[in-house]
Design a protein around this motif. Structure first.
Motif, PDB file in Angstrom:
ATOM      1  N   GLU A 198      16.636  -5.617  58.282  1.00  0.00           N
ATOM      2  CA  GLU A 198      16.792  -4.477  57.383  1.00  0.00           C
ATOM      3  C   GLU A 198      15.788  -4.615  56.241  1.00  0.00           C
ATOM      4  N   ILE A 199      15.049  -3.545  55.968  1.00  0.00           N
ATOM      5  CA  ILE A 199      13.979  -3.613  54.968  1.00  0.00           C
ATOM      6  C   ILE A 199      14.067  -2.416  54.027  1.00  0.00           C
TER       7      ILE A 199
ATOM      8  N   ASP B 239       5.493  -3.737  48.777  1.00  0.00           N
ATOM      9  CA  ASP B 239       6.585  -4.376  48.039  1.00  0.00           C
ATOM     10  C   ASP B 239       7.884  -4.103  48.791  1.00  0.00           C
ATOM     11  N   VAL B 240       8.497  -5.157  49.343  1.00  0.00           N
ATOM     12  CA  VAL B 240       9.652  -4.956  50.217  1.00  0.00           C
ATOM     13  C   VAL B 240      10.773  -5.937  49.902  1.00  0.00           C
ATOM     14  N   ASN B 241      11.937  -5.612  50.435  1.00  0.00           N
ATOM     15  CA  ASN B 241      13.132  -6.456  50.352  1.00  0.00           C
ATOM     16  C   ASN B 241      13.640  -6.609  51.788  1.00  0.00           C
ATOM     17  N   VAL B 242      13.621  -7.824  52.315  1.00  0.00           N
ATOM     18  CA  VAL B 242      13.862  -8.052  53.736  1.00  0.00           C
ATOM     19  C   VAL B 242      15.174  -8.815  53.942  1.00  0.00           C
ATOM     20  N   THR B 243      15.992  -8.290  54.847  1.00  0.00           N
ATOM     21  CA  THR B 243      17.215  -8.977  55.255  1.00  0.00           C
ATOM     22  C   THR B 243      17.134  -9.268  56.749  1.00  0.00           C
ATOM     23  N   THR B 244      17.428 -10.511  57.131  1.00  0.00           N
ATOM     24  CA  THR B 244      17.446 -10.897  58.542  1.00  0.00           C
ATOM     25  C   THR B 244      18.865 -11.263  58.946  1.00  0.00           C
ATOM     26  N   ALA B 245      19.213 -10.952  60.188  1.00  0.00           N
ATOM     27  CA  ALA B 245      20.515 -11.342  60.740  1.00  0.00           C
ATOM     28  C   ALA B 245      20.312 -11.714  62.204  1.00  0.00           C
TER      29      ALA B 245
ATOM     30  N   GLU C  18      18.151 -10.108  51.469  1.00  0.00           N
ATOM     31  CA  GLU C  18      17.348  -9.693  50.320  1.00  0.00           C
ATOM     32  C   GLU C  18      16.268 -10.703  49.926  1.00  0.00           C
ATOM     33  N   THR C  19      15.374 -10.980  50.853  1.00  0.00           N
ATOM     34  CA  THR C  19      14.181 -11.766  50.554  1.00  0.00           C
ATOM     35  C   THR C  19      13.144 -10.840  49.931  1.00  0.00           C
ATOM     36  N   ARG C  20      12.885 -11.015  48.646  1.00  0.00           N
ATOM     37  CA  ARG C  20      11.912 -10.152  47.942  1.00  0.00           C
ATOM     38  C   ARG C  20      10.507 -10.642  48.262  1.00  0.00           C
TER      39      ARG C  20
ATOM     40  N   LYS D 175      13.921 -16.876  55.808  1.00  0.00           N
ATOM     41  CA  LYS D 175      13.192 -16.421  54.614  1.00  0.00           C
ATOM     42  C   LYS D 175      11.730 -16.822  54.702  1.00  0.00           C
ATOM     43  N   ASN D 176      11.471 -18.087  55.041  1.00  0.00           N
ATOM     44  CA  ASN D 176      10.094 -18.572  55.130  1.00  0.00           C
ATOM     45  C   ASN D 176       9.300 -17.831  56.207  1.00  0.00           C
TER      46      ASN D 176
END
Length: 301
Positions: free
Chosen positions: A100-101, A31-37, A14-16, A61-62
């Motif tokens: 996931e976005i 405008d997004v919410n990004v999750t990385t795995a 949940e990186t806003r 995140k960066n």
């Protein structure tokens, strides 16, 4: 006793991220919410605490922020593919990545009858989603894209029935041939290819879902989901499958007879729980194997 670390992944949830395009007087917003795995041979981090192969979640995140500037943020599917390919191709220990976005939509404010260049109103409640998985190299490379929408709240005041159902000693529900049908759909669809016009397909899929909900004379929410799903598959040949989850948002007719009034399906009690929960997965015949496409991370998309 002995144990095996059977599966693992790690990332930043949940990186806003809000990207404003300011290169013209009329600004644009995403405008997004990004999750990385990230996936790979990270066993030592779990078993011994060795972090030598671990790219910090803060770095992930960066990367999302930097890529929004360097590569732009158009469709969330393209942005997810760009991020996932970077992690797999440029970070040596990483063999797979899932992005996931969630995307939050805005519409332009109207001032004195004209759209304003740099002011928006939040739309919704529906949220567009995408889940991208990239893994392997060369001939072993696999790329999966799952698009979606959640919190798609729909209601129709007629055109829905529920009758002829199984009854037992605990059944009190009356049959009806005219009821309110309401739900909040979560739909996720898997593409058979990544060569797709993401914006156009999203519009066509959501339009097909809404049209089928509205126009079908429904005998049950189960039947409605089947028709919604097949309509989406018909509308977009690039789809391999679609998964639908729909709570039945019950609307019960209020008995107004104690007050000397009739109620011909005009006043309802909107119950929030408990609710029926209807789910369906519809796969196109001959669709390519899903592989790890549905292996979730935060599960937000």
């Amino acid at each position: 006793m002995s144990y095996t670390l059977q599966d693992h992944q790690y990332g930043k949830a949940e990186t806003r991220l809000v990207r404003i395009y300011r290169d013209a007087p009329r600004h644009e917003i995403r405008d997004v919410n990004v999750t990385t795995a990230l996936r790979g041979s990270f066993e030592d981090a779990y078993l011994t605490g060795d972090q030598s192969k671990v790219l910090p979640t803060d770095s992930q995140k960066n990367t999302a922020y930097a890529f929004a500037k360097e590569h732009g943020l158009g469709s969330i599917e393209d942005f997810g593919l760009t991020l996932a390919r970077h992690f797999v191709d440029d970070v040596e220990p990483v063999s797979g990545a899932r992005i996931e976005i969630e995307e939050f939509s805005w519409r332009r404010a109207v001032v004195d009858g004209a759209e304003h260049d740099h002011t928006w109103l939040r739309t919704g409640p529906e949220i567009r989603t995408a889940a991208i998985t990239v893994e392997g190299e060369g001939d072993a490379r696999r790329e999966h894209v799952i698009g979606g929408v959640k919190d798609l709240v729909l209601l129709k005041s007629t055109g829905s029935e529920f009758a002829g159902f199984l009854k037992d000693g605990y059944t009190t529900l009356p049959e009806t041939h005219d009821r309110v049908m309401a739900t909040s759909v979560v739909a996720k669809w898997r593409f058979a290819t990544v060569d797709v016009d993401w914006e156009d397909t999203y519009t066509r899929i959501t339009a097909a879902l809404v049209k089928e909900f509205a126009t079908l004379q429904s005998l049950a929410l189960q039947q409605t989901l089947w028709h919604m799903g097949t309509a989406a598959l018909d509308a977009v040949p690039e789809l391999a499958e679609i998964r639908l989850v729909a709570p039945n948002k019950h609307h019960f007719v209020v008995d107004l007879s104690p007050f000397g009034s009739e109620n011909p399906n005009e006043v309802f009690f909107a119950a929030d729980r408990p609710y029926g929960l209807i789910e369906a997965t519809i796969v196109r015949d001959g669709a390519p194997d899903a592989g790890s496409a549905w292996r979730a991370s935060a599960g937000l998309a």
